[in-house]
Structure formats: C-alpha cells, structure tokens
Design an enzyme around this catalytic site. Sequence first.
Site, PDB file in Angstrom:
ATOM      1  CB  CYS A 368      23.772 -31.230 -50.125  1.00  0.00           C
ATOM      2  SG  CYS A 368      24.281 -32.314 -49.102  1.00  0.00           S
ATOM      3  NE  ARG A 397      27.438 -40.300 -46.751  1.00  0.00           N
ATOM      4  CZ  ARG A 397      26.705 -39.620 -45.678  1.00  0.00           C
ATOM      5  NH1 ARG A 397      26.769 -39.804 -44.519  1.00  0.00           N
ATOM      6  NH2 ARG A 397      25.734 -38.770 -46.162  1.00  0.00           N
ATOM      7  CD  GLN A 415      21.420 -39.642 -45.310  1.00  0.00           C
ATOM      8  OE1 GLN A 415      21.530 -38.345 -46.398  1.00  0.00           O
ATOM      9  NE2 GLN A 415      22.061 -39.352 -44.384  1.00  0.00           N
ATOM     10  CG  ASP A 417      19.189 -35.854 -47.926  1.00  0.00           C
ATOM     11  OD1 ASP A 417      19.140 -34.866 -46.822  1.00  0.00           O
ATOM     12  OD2 ASP A 417      20.110 -35.699 -48.833  1.00  0.00           O
ATOM     13  CG  HIS A 419      19.373 -30.568 -49.029  1.00  0.00           C
ATOM     14  ND1 HIS A 419      19.551 -31.538 -49.786  1.00  0.00           N
ATOM     15  CD2 HIS A 419      20.556 -30.420 -48.303  1.00  0.00           C
ATOM     16  CE1 HIS A 419      20.631 -32.384 -49.347  1.00  0.00           C
ATOM     17  NE2 HIS A 419      21.032 -31.580 -48.270  1.00  0.00           N
ATOM     18  CE  LYS A 499      26.886 -31.140 -35.225  1.00  0.00           C
ATOM     19  NZ  LYS A 499      27.180 -32.438 -35.891  1.00  0.00           N
ATOM     20  CG  HIS A 545      22.408 -29.849 -45.184  1.00  0.00           C
ATOM     21  ND1 HIS A 545      23.286 -30.586 -46.615  1.00  0.00           N
ATOM     22  CD2 HIS A 545      23.107 -28.809 -45.275  1.00  0.00           C
ATOM     23  CE1 HIS A 545      24.042 -29.631 -47.003  1.00  0.00           C
ATOM     24  NE2 HIS A 545      24.262 -28.332 -46.297  1.00  0.00           N
TER      25      HIS A 545
END
Length: 681
Positions: A368, A397, A415, A417, A419, A499, A545
């Site tokens: 992000c 991580r 991911q 992923d 945004h 969320k 996100h």
Amino acid sequence: MGERLLDTEEVGGSIPPVPTIVRFAIRPLIKDPGIKMKSIVVKLSRDKTVEVPPNKRIRDLISKVGADGNVIAAKLDGQVVDLDRELKSDCSLDWISLDSTEGIDILRHSTAHLMAQAVQSLFPGTQVTIGPTIEDGFYYDFKRDQSFTPEEIEKIEKRMQEISKSNLKVVREEMPKDKAIEMFRKMGEDYKVEILKDIPEDRVSLYRQGDWVDLCRGPHVPSTGKIKAFKLTSVAGAYWRGDENNEMLQRIYGTSFPTKDALREHLRLLEEAKKRDHRRLGRELDLFSFHPIAPASPFFHPKGAVVYNELIAYIRGLYSRYGYQEVLTPQIFDVELWRRSGHYNHFKDNMYFTQIDDREFGVKPMNCPAHTFIYAARKRSYRDLPLRLADFGRLHRYEKSGVTAGLTRVRTFSQDDAHIFCATEQIEEEMTSLLKMIHEVYETFQFHQMQVKLSTRPDPYMGNLETWERAENSLADSLRKRGIEYQVNEGDGAFYGPKIDFEVMDAMKRGWQLATIQLDFAMPERFDLSYVASSGSEARPVMIHRAILGSIERFMGILIEHTGGALPLWLAPVQLRIVIVTDQQKSYAQEVLHKLRNAGWRVELDDRNEKLGFKIREAQVAKIPYAVVIGDREVSNGTVAPRARGGKNLDPMSVEEFLNYLQNEVSSVKQNEARQNGGVQ
Ligand SMILES: [Zn+2]
Ligand SMILES: [Zn+2]
C-alpha cells in the site's frame, strides 16, 4: 423482562445449593413460612407464558410446555443454565436443544468431564486441571508423569461408554470457596486449589456425577446418558497455563456429537482432510517443498510454479475487464516510508530490515504505501478517479516458527493485492463491482458457500463521523443490493476504516477467510493525497485495500485441499497425458502431442512399455484431468479416446473435436459471470 414478584435476588446469581449428595451438602434452602409465595410468571418463546409455583425446577417445565426431549439446558433471562435450576422470580426462558450451537458446546464440555472421570477412575493419582471446549471438540489437561498410550486411550473411551450407560445424574452444588479449597486439597488436586485461589467470588459451583466431582461454572447436560457419540482423537503435551516454565501436562483431545451419524460424518471429513493435506499432496504431486535454509518459505517446483502462475494469469485476466492497472514497485524502502505509514510503529516485529550505505531499509510487508507514491506522482483530478492499482509484488512478513504451517502460513508470499483510490461518493459503485468480481472468482473455484462479515466503526476512530457513516452505509447497501447475507461486527473495524471479510467453506466444511475489502481514511491523510474535485477545490481520496484470493501461496494450499489435488483442467500443471497401447502407435501419438501442445495445452506422452491399465491408473494418481488413449483403432480412424480423471470414457473423436471439447470445459468454469452478464466494462 417481567417484574420480579418474589424477591430481589438476581436470577442466575448466587443460587442456594441442591442438597442431593450428603457428603458435601450445604445448608438447604430455608423458606420463610411467614411469606406467602406468589406464583412465578415464566415467559416462553412465541409470547407463551406459564405460571408456576416458586422454586420450581426448569426441567419440570419441559413436559408441561411440550418442549422436545432434545432439551439439555435453558436460557434464563439470556443466561445459559442447567435444567436443574430453580425458578426464583418472573423470568423469560428459552430452551437449548442438544443439536444447537450452544447445546453442542455444553455436550462437548460435559464429555470432557466424562473423560476426566474415566481417566481418574482408571489411573488413580492423575490430577485434573482444565477441560475447555474448542472448535469441533474439547480437551482436558491431566497431570500424569507418563503420557497416555493408544491402548490407554482405548481403555478410557471404553470406561466413558460405561459411565454414559449408567446414566449418572449431573448435579450442580455450590459451596464457599475456602471449603472447596479444603476439599480439593484433601483430594490431592493441587491444580484445582491453584485455580480456586484465583477465583474472586466467595462461593463457587461444583459439578458432581456419581462419585466424581469437578470445579466448574457449568452448565452441563442433566445426566451422562445424554453423551452418546464421542471419540478421543489425539494426545499431546501441554504446559500448565501455557507457560513453558511450568510443568508439562498430558492433553487428551476428543470430540462429541448429538448423534452417532453426525460423529461418523465428522470423523470421515477429518480422515478426508488428512488425505488431502496440501503438504502431503504438494510432495506427492511434486508441486513444492520447504527447506530449513529459508524457513517457512516455499520453493515451487516446475509443476507448482505452473499452478501459481496460472492463478496470477487468471486474476490478471479479470483486471482488464474490471478496470485495474498493474504496477511494479520496489522490494525494500528506506524505513522513513514505514515510519510514515505507521508500519514501523505497529508492525516492526513482523518486518525484515537491512542496512545499506548507513541507511536503514525495510523489506515490504505490504504494497500500500508504495502505491501512494504512484498516485502522488502527478496532480490528480476527479477525472482520474477511481484509480485502481494492482500489484503481485513479493511480500515478506516474519511469522514465529510455531505458527507456520505449509503454504497456509508462510514468511514470503504475494497477494492479488490492489488499491482503489476514489472519492467517498464512489465507494458504493466500487463495492458493487468488487462484489461482482469476488462472486465470479469464488464460483470459478467452486466455493459455493460464503460467509460475509461487515465490521463497523470502533472507538476511538479516525476521520469524521459523517464520512464513516456514509462509508458504512455504502458497504451495507452494496451487500444488500447483491442479495448477500452478512453479519455485522459492531465496532470491530480498524480505527482507519470499516471492512468486509469473506469466508468460504471448503469441501471438508472448514471455513477459510479469503477476501478482504478494507476502507482506509488514514493512509491518504498520512501521505497527504489529494485531487481536484469537480468544484475546483482540493479533496482527499479514500483508499480501498482489497484482495480476493489473499496470499497466492495460502490460496493454493486451500485449493489443493478443497479439490484433493484434482485441480480443474485450466489450472492443472499437466492437463493431458497421452497413453499408447503399444509401440505401434508411437508416431501417431507424437503427431497428436504436437497438435495439442501447439494449441497451448500442457500435455505429456507416456510411451513406456507398460500395461495400458497401469498407465491410466498412474495418470489418475497424478490427478491429470485427461488420459488420452491411443490404440490401433484411433490410429486408423485418426481419432483419440479421452478418459476423464473421474473414470468416464468419452467417445473417440478427432483431435480438433477434442480441442473444442477442452476449450468448452475451461470456458464453462471460467468467466461464468462475464458470459451471464455479457461482459463487464
Ligand atoms: Zn464443567
Ligand atoms: Zn493495502
């Protein structure tokens, strides 16, 4: 709630004991003969009420109101209690049946008692500690120097069956705490004494069945005969109070169900889950491996890499239809970035760091913050919004070694992923498109059951109330419009935005949290993002996100177990294996191989000198979707005879017909939503 006529004592609070067993009996309830007892009004579900004399036990009401024989406990003014409870004042009462969620929990905890009773009768000197319920079962920790052998576990199960058959009444007692401490000390139960000392109340409750007694809040089933279908599943060591400086206890796990059929089905699914364990299948199908040189970091073998890349390619295919643009961002950043994003403060322990040129850098745990730089690389206007940036970037991580497990929890992953930078008033439209996309993806992977949770504004929160309310309403409206049932977790959102979480159910009926849609008012603020609104004034965008598969690694692990390794045709690392009957068909088989390969299929040829049945079986074990059989007849007719993984033989057909057939199979699974809706812009 009804007015209390009888007394002011809280129902469900300290209730006088039931003196059924003489040894530890305490003062019986003394009724003041001077007070005329009025009857109690009990409100039952569906607005039915009954009047009963005071001190009536709940169980005596069951037959009176025609509740069924499955009732094992009750809810007294919302508090779960035993059927043995006496009614003290006007109240409301709901029944808890054996097969309800709460009922099963009571049943399982009661089974833990049953097990502890069996253990102590078989192995005197063994001390009891705690026995809670867990997902799908229960455990009880015992202090015993030796661990329990499989033979001993069998014996314990048998004794449990005997105690169940003798249908002992399960009786609640109360006593002053000091008395209970004295009693357990005499019994040699040091752990119970320790637990008791930590209890703040002066009075405690005990549960007794036959000559066995345990300290417990309850509630419990009324008698051991209600516990009919149970199984002890495993034994493990566990430290007292979970602290490795304490002594080691022996933990026995078990499970319990209302019926034998339900237990059998559960054990079947467990067995199936063991067979489908993705770590095992990953090895057998040569998909990936792990090596201590890079802990909890998967090495994908050629076949595993095919699946991995196909998953990414599939999501990429959706991006062009749903209006995303892919970006590539760096792997390591000056810690300045992580300070600004807040990760340095809140996520530092899960990050990897490195020192170069006297500067400290952090390896990215998420994409992000990097995307905000792409957003801010030029002046944005309302015309640029929504801006949807997707990134398959590799993330790292740090996870403690104790919690890593195959692909489902790793230290490096990527991911699907993305945004979305948008205006507040665009949230709902973005949500609608996202929900459509999520639905399409999960249908493609045949996850047909989904649970959705909407988490709302916590306290404290950041941003203004109006924005929060608008955002929450947009999320809820878009779910409702799509006819998606959802649960609201009040106050469970992050401080920076509400969320939605999506949990899918796999073939073994286990839930997995996959997609997340997270609104964020904080990051645009931290990185001072803005756009010029149509009015000409500066405005702050919202950041969404979102990931649909989540981590590709984890998704792959889940999918392997969901499918038992039999991945759909489009995703299978080897899609087709040509199998010849004898050497005679070799050159025709080569020709077919090239045709299929040129059409883009992942195909191999098994021309070994083995029996046909053996080769077909091997293709099946390797979970290859189609064995393409070629014998003399196929050579002379210019056809192939495909045999599906499940065992179904297709009619022989030309290679061209087979190619059409395969193509149809793939498109019937993928892009189903696009076909139904005639595409998405
Ligand atoms: Zn208990
Ligand atoms: Zn993010």
